[in-house]
Design an enzyme around this catalytic site. Structure first.
Site, PDB file in Angstrom:
ATOM      1  N   ASN A  81     -29.385 -82.955   0.553  1.00  0.00           N
ATOM      2  CA  ASN A  81     -27.927 -82.827   0.477  1.00  0.00           C
ATOM      3  C   ASN A  81     -27.415 -83.420  -0.833  1.00  0.00           C
ATOM      4  OD1 ASN A  81     -25.194 -82.651   0.966  1.00  0.00           O
ATOM      5  ND2 ASN A  81     -25.142 -84.376   2.425  1.00  0.00           N
ATOM      6  N   GLU A 118     -16.320 -94.810  10.594  1.00  0.00           N
ATOM      7  CA  GLU A 118     -15.854 -93.748  11.490  1.00  0.00           C
ATOM      8  C   GLU A 118     -15.834 -94.194  12.952  1.00  0.00           C
ATOM      9  OE1 GLU A 118     -17.658 -89.947  10.777  1.00  0.00           O
ATOM     10  OE2 GLU A 118     -17.562 -90.171   8.590  1.00  0.00           O
ATOM     11  N   TYR A 157     -30.994 -83.715  14.408  1.00  0.00           N
ATOM     12  CA  TYR A 157     -31.639 -82.768  13.499  1.00  0.00           C
ATOM     13  C   TYR A 157     -31.910 -81.447  14.206  1.00  0.00           C
ATOM     14  CZ  TYR A 157     -32.144 -86.720  10.395  1.00  0.00           C
ATOM     15  OH  TYR A 157     -31.861 -87.782   9.580  1.00  0.00           O
ATOM     16  N   CYS A 169     -23.957 -85.918   6.111  1.00  0.00           N
ATOM     17  CA  CYS A 169     -25.297 -86.014   6.671  1.00  0.00           C
ATOM     18  C   CYS A 169     -25.515 -87.362   7.369  1.00  0.00           C
ATOM     19  CB  CYS A 169     -26.350 -85.761   5.586  1.00  0.00           C
ATOM     20  SG  CYS A 169     -26.176 -86.823   4.157  1.00  0.00           S
ATOM     21  N   HIS A 170     -24.610 -88.323   7.087  1.00  0.00           N
ATOM     22  CA  HIS A 170     -24.741 -89.617   7.791  1.00  0.00           C
ATOM     23  C   HIS A 170     -24.467 -89.460   9.282  1.00  0.00           C
ATOM     24  CE1 HIS A 170     -20.465 -89.304   6.535  1.00  0.00           C
ATOM     25  NE2 HIS A 170     -20.207 -89.930   7.675  1.00  0.00           N
TER      26      HIS A 170
END
Lengths: 155, 195
Positions: free
Chosen positions: B156, B191, B133, B164-165
């Site tokens: 978001n 990912e 953040y 945002c993950h």
């Protein structure tokens, strides 16, 4: 808040379709339907929250049906020049009735259509036709009376 | 004749006419519900680009998503799946492991300055990587505003595509996620990110 247009379309598509089938017949209902919702979408963001959406869209549909009637009058051609169209089902009794409604004088036709096919109250019909409630009631009444005379079995 | 009944209609005719209308009209916002391995998504585009991607079960359903768009953007909203073809294709490719970056244009009009800069910085975090953040706050121009960055990420409107993950706590803790923690974990796993 004005509902998302899709919800308005979902809610009003059947009443508008029913009104237009009565007003212009099944074949031309789609053209008028497309024009009605196109005009509605264009004016939609300017609507006040809490507007009577049903009466509003019926008023638009009524105007599109009126344009259609005027256009048809201009294009009027002798009956024997009309190409033959296959009729799949004999017209149902109610279809015949609405065909007669379409032949009523304009004020009576509009009042009968909006009241009985559009399911508007006399007050809403009056607002749509920009006349008094009394005049709207009288037009609908006279239209019905004329229909009744025409459709009563001949002696 | 004692009564005048409205003509009988086939509801399917009215539905077909409405579908023809929705397919041809040019709404300010077009939406569709898109299936994905992390659940049904409500996707919405404007002529500028993708403006909303909502987890259908987490945001009060389609109706609430549309109500909010009607207030924030325009009530001229139509279901027009064909206008979401590119979004659907890119999401399918992402979930199939064949796409690492999204190419669909994004409509940023829902955000004010700082929030927009945070989300644009987030959109630039590469596939398979994470950031904190604080890093997002710094990239948005205020290194001390990591809490505000957290709020911006919480707002978001386009999760997955604006990833945002990939933003996690300094300690490596996952913290919260708009679609529920199990979804953040599923996306990170997809990912290949260890957490």
């Amino acid at each position: 808040m004005i509902p998302p247009f899709q919800r308005f379309l979902d809610d009003q598509r059947e009443p508008v379709w029913r009104f237009l089938v009565a007003s212009v017949g099944r074949v031309d209902a789609d053209d008028c339907f497309q024009e009605t919702f196109l005009a509605a979408m264009s004016a939609y963001p300017r609507l006040r929250a809490g507007s009577n959406l049903h009466a509003w869209v019926m008023t638009i549909a009524h105007r599109k049906a009126l344009d259609h009637h005027r256009g048809r009058a201009r294009r009027a051609i002798p009956v024997d020049a009309v190409p033959e169209v296959a009729v799949h089902d004999p017209p149902a009794r109610d279809e015949e009735t609405w065909e007669r409604v379409r032949e009523l004088p304009p004020k009576q036709r509009a009042a009968v259509l909006l009241r009985y096919a559009g399911d508007l109250s006399h007050a809403e019909v009056a607002a749509a036709l920009d006349c008094s409630e009394e005049a709207a009631r009288r037009s609908a009444h006279e239209g019905l009376k004329k229909l009744r005379l025409e459709m009563s079995p001949t002696p | 004749m004692t009564d005048l009944r409205p003509p009988q209609i086939d509801p399917a005719d009215a539905a077909a006419a409405a579908a023809r209308f929705a397919g041809r009209a040019e709404p300010d916002v077009a939406y569709a519900v898109v299936d994905s391995p992390v659940g049904a998504l409500v996707a919405a585009v404007t002529p500028q680009g993708l403006v909303r991607l909502a987890y259908e079960d987490f945001e009060g359903g389609v109706d609430e998503v549309l109500d909010s768009l009607a207030v924030k953007l325009s009530p001229r909203i139509l279901e027009a799946p064909a206008r979401l073809d590119a979004v659907r294709r890119e999401l399918d490719e992402y979930f199939a492991g064949r796409r690492e970056t999204f190419d669909v244009p994004i409509d940023w009009t829902l955000y004010s300055d700082f929030g927009r800069r945070v989300l644009q910085a987030t959109a630039a975090i590469p596939f398979g990587h994470t950031a904190t953040y604080g890093q997002m706050a710094a990239q948005a121009g205020n290194a001390k505003a990591s809490r505000a960055a957290g709020r911006a990420l919480g707002a978001n409107a386009i999760p997955i595509v604006v990833p945002c993950h990939r933003v996690i706590g300094t300690s490596g803790k996952l913290t919260g996620y708009t679609g529920g923690m199990h979804r953040k974990e599923a996306l990170l796993r997809l990912e290949g990110i260890a957490f």
